[in-house]
Scaffold this motif. Structure first.
Motif, PDB file in Angstrom:
ATOM      1  N   GLY A 182      -4.357  15.195  17.284  1.00 46.85           N
ATOM      2  CA  GLY A 182      -5.485  14.930  16.395  1.00 46.85           C
ATOM      3  C   GLY A 182      -5.418  13.567  15.722  1.00 46.85           C
ATOM      4  N   LEU A 183      -5.865  13.509  14.480  1.00 46.30           N
ATOM      5  CA  LEU A 183      -5.914  12.270  13.714  1.00 46.30           C
ATOM      6  C   LEU A 183      -4.794  12.251  12.678  1.00 46.30           C
ATOM      7  CD1 LEU A 183      -9.760  12.236  13.052  1.00 46.30           C
ATOM      8  CD2 LEU A 183      -8.551  10.663  14.569  1.00 46.30           C
ATOM      9  N   THR A 184      -4.272  11.084  12.410  1.00 46.03           N
ATOM     10  CA  THR A 184      -3.275  10.943  11.345  1.00 46.03           C
ATOM     11  C   THR A 184      -3.970  10.995   9.992  1.00 46.03           C
ATOM     12  OG1 THR A 184      -3.469   8.534  11.241  1.00 46.03           O
ATOM     13  CG2 THR A 184      -1.909   9.440  12.854  1.00 46.03           C
ATOM     14  N   ASN A 185      -3.198  11.181   8.928  1.00 47.51           N
ATOM     15  CA  ASN A 185      -3.782  11.167   7.582  1.00 47.51           C
ATOM     16  C   ASN A 185      -4.449   9.835   7.288  1.00 47.51           C
ATOM     17  OD1 ASN A 185      -3.287  13.753   6.775  1.00 47.51           O
ATOM     18  ND2 ASN A 185      -1.475  13.276   5.573  1.00 47.51           N
ATOM     19  N   ALA A 186      -3.832   8.741   7.741  1.00 45.12           N
ATOM     20  CA  ALA A 186      -4.422   7.419   7.514  1.00 45.12           C
ATOM     21  C   ALA A 186      -5.777   7.313   8.198  1.00 45.12           C
ATOM     22  CB  ALA A 186      -3.480   6.333   8.023  1.00 45.12           C
TER      23      ALA A 186
ATOM     24  N   LEU B 174      -3.620  -7.578  -3.983  1.00 45.20           N
ATOM     25  CA  LEU B 174      -3.536  -7.906  -5.404  1.00 45.20           C
ATOM     26  C   LEU B 174      -2.579  -6.963  -6.138  1.00 45.20           C
ATOM     27  CD1 LEU B 174      -4.482  -9.414  -7.946  1.00 45.20           C
ATOM     28  CD2 LEU B 174      -6.392  -7.780  -8.076  1.00 45.20           C
ATOM     29  N   LEU B 175      -2.708  -5.672  -5.898  1.00 50.49           N
ATOM     30  CA  LEU B 175      -1.886  -4.698  -6.616  1.00 50.49           C
ATOM     31  C   LEU B 175      -0.407  -4.812  -6.247  1.00 50.49           C
ATOM     32  CD1 LEU B 175      -4.210  -1.551  -6.588  1.00 50.49           C
ATOM     33  CD2 LEU B 175      -3.952  -3.306  -8.353  1.00 50.49           C
ATOM     34  N   LEU B 176      -0.123  -5.215  -5.015  1.00 54.47           N
ATOM     35  CA  LEU B 176       1.262  -5.490  -4.636  1.00 54.47           C
ATOM     36  C   LEU B 176       1.774  -6.729  -5.361  1.00 54.47           C
ATOM     37  CD1 LEU B 176       1.127  -4.795  -0.792  1.00 54.47           C
ATOM     38  CD2 LEU B 176       2.615  -3.613  -2.417  1.00 54.47           C
TER      39      LEU B 176
ATOM     40  N   THR C 276       5.447   2.776  -1.490  1.00 53.47           N
ATOM     41  CA  THR C 276       4.478   3.781  -1.944  1.00 53.47           C
ATOM     42  C   THR C 276       3.033   3.299  -1.847  1.00 53.47           C
ATOM     43  OG1 THR C 276       4.688   3.015  -4.239  1.00 53.47           O
ATOM     44  CG2 THR C 276       6.126   4.839  -3.539  1.00 53.47           C
ATOM     45  N   ALA C 277       2.832   2.092  -1.341  1.00 52.34           N
ATOM     46  CA  ALA C 277       1.488   1.505  -1.318  1.00 52.34           C
ATOM     47  C   ALA C 277       0.504   2.348  -0.512  1.00 52.34           C
ATOM     48  CB  ALA C 277       1.548   0.084  -0.765  1.00 52.34           C
ATOM     49  N   ALA C 278       0.938   2.843   0.629  1.00 53.94           N
ATOM     50  CA  ALA C 278       0.020   3.586   1.501  1.00 53.94           C
ATOM     51  C   ALA C 278      -0.523   4.831   0.810  1.00 53.94           C
ATOM     52  CB  ALA C 278       0.722   3.967   2.801  1.00 53.94           C
ATOM     53  N   SER C 279       0.354   5.606   0.157  1.00 51.30           N
ATOM     54  CA  SER C 279      -0.102   6.837  -0.490  1.00 51.30           C
ATOM     55  C   SER C 279      -0.988   6.536  -1.695  1.00 51.30           C
ATOM     56  CB  SER C 279       1.105   7.680  -0.924  1.00 51.30           C
ATOM     57  OG  SER C 279       1.909   6.974  -1.855  1.00 51.30           O
ATOM     58  N   ARG C 280      -0.658   5.461  -2.445  1.00 51.64           N
ATOM     59  CA  ARG C 280      -1.507   5.086  -3.581  1.00 51.64           C
ATOM     60  C   ARG C 280      -2.883   4.630  -3.107  1.00 51.64           C
ATOM     61  NH1 ARG C 280       0.399   3.816  -8.764  1.00 51.64           N
ATOM     62  NH2 ARG C 280       2.043   5.297  -9.313  1.00 51.64           N
ATOM     63  N   MET C 281      -2.914   3.847  -2.042  1.00 52.07           N
ATOM     64  CA  MET C 281      -4.189   3.347  -1.543  1.00 52.07           C
ATOM     65  C   MET C 281      -5.051   4.473  -0.997  1.00 52.07           C
ATOM     66  SD  MET C 281      -4.551   0.241  -2.304  1.00 52.07           S
ATOM     67  CE  MET C 281      -6.104   0.071  -1.418  1.00 52.07           C
ATOM     68  N   GLU C 282      -4.449   5.539  -0.488  1.00 50.50           N
ATOM     69  CA  GLU C 282      -5.225   6.689  -0.048  1.00 50.50           C
ATOM     70  C   GLU C 282      -6.050   7.246  -1.205  1.00 50.50           C
ATOM     71  OE1 GLU C 282      -2.842   9.699   1.722  1.00 50.50           O
ATOM     72  OE2 GLU C 282      -2.291   8.495   3.466  1.00 50.50           O
TER      73      GLU C 282
END
Length: 299
Positions: free
Chosen positions: A121-125, A225-227, A236-242
């Motif tokens: 299927g599809l990934t969470n991203a 910018l947030l980084l 943790t950037a990926a989970s925050r950006m979600e």
């Protein structure tokens, strides 16, 4: 109405591996009046003999299909996207809707219906690229549907929605014109306050919805910018950006609103570069301390 649906809705297959599946998808798309097929990094020969065998008289769908390298590329030009998932236990905060409830929403604008790989299927991203998620209900004894079957069910639901709209249009034409109030009498662009109220009550209404690629550009700018300022950390950037994605997916921002958000980021970037820095600490002069809670208000 059917031609409008065919022009608005694209079927997106992410990394399809089976040419028989792709051919079957092309056939059912033509059955149901859809003709835009997008293949993300296809893992099979979608123009080969096996695919054509299953497509039968829908070989033209295969021949006009577009192969792209990524899901964002497949969504360029779309303002709405629904993704499918077969896993009802997936840890994902977006609610899973039934196809019949969610799919008519795609008829109103340039849209994409996204299907994942046959095996996983599809990934969470990838799911987070869509504003809504659907799951086709199935027996607990065997929950996994074949890719082509899943596409067929969804295309049929879209076809039924179009047919229902057409019946309503025909019925309304048969009534007396005097008994049918003009929708513009109650919702006039000359009455901005009334229009704004209507849009608040129905968030799916948008006069100028931003294309998904505009939003994607904003997300990239925001993450950078947030980084840079330390709000996000690389691990943790990926989970925050979600979470940011889900927030804006619920808001349905317009083109002008996304332009405003991106402008604010550009101005912030300029300010960071232009602000005087301390030669000792290399921090911004007069900036907040590392822990803003340490600040005490003067009495």
């Amino acid at each position: 109405m059917l031609s409008t649906a065919g022009a608005n809705i694209r079927i997106v297959l992410v990394e399809p591996a089976g040419p028989l599946n792709v051919g079957s998808v092309a056939r059912v798309m033509k059955n149901m009046g859809l003709h835009q097929l997008i293949l993300v990094n296809p893992q099979c020969d979608y123009l080969g003999e096996e695919a054509r065998l299953m497509a039968v008289r829908a070989a033209d769908i295969l021949e006009t299909a577009k192969a792209v390298e990524s899901l964002p590329a497949a969504l360029v030009g779309c303002v709405r996207a629904i993704a499918t998932t077969g896993d009802d236990s997936r840890s994902h905060p977006m609610p899973l809707e039934a196809p019949a409830d969610a799919l008519p929403w795609l008829l109103e604008a340039k849209s994409a219906l996204i299907f994942g790989r046959e095996d996983c299927g599809l990934t969470n991203a990838e799911l987070n690229r869509a504003q809504r998620l659907i799951r086709i209900p199935s027996s607990d004894a065997y929950t996994s549907l074949n890719l082509a079957q899943a596409v067929a069910i969804c295309c049929y639901e879209l076809y039924k929605s179009v047919a229902s709209c057409q019946k309503e249009e025909v019925a309304s034409l048969g009534e007396s014109a005097s008994s049918i109030p003009d929708a513009t009498d109650n919702l006039s662009t000359n009455n901005p306050e009334q229009l704004a109220t209507s849009q608040t009550e129905n968030p799916s209404i948008s006069l100028n919805s931003a294309p998904l690629e505009n939003l994607e550009g904003y997300y990239q700018q925001l993450e950078t910018l947030l980084l840079k300022i330390g709000y996000l950390q690389p691990h943790t950037a990926a989970s925050r950006m979600e979470k940011f994605r889900r927030l804006y997916n619920r808001a349905y921002p317009t083109v002008d609103e996304v332009a405003m958000l991106r402008g604010a980021i550009r101005q912030t970037e300029w300010a960071i570069k232009s602000y005087a820095r301390s030669p000792v600490s290399d921090t911004l002069d007069g900036a907040l301390p590392e822990n803003p809670g340490d600040l005490k208000l003067e009495s």
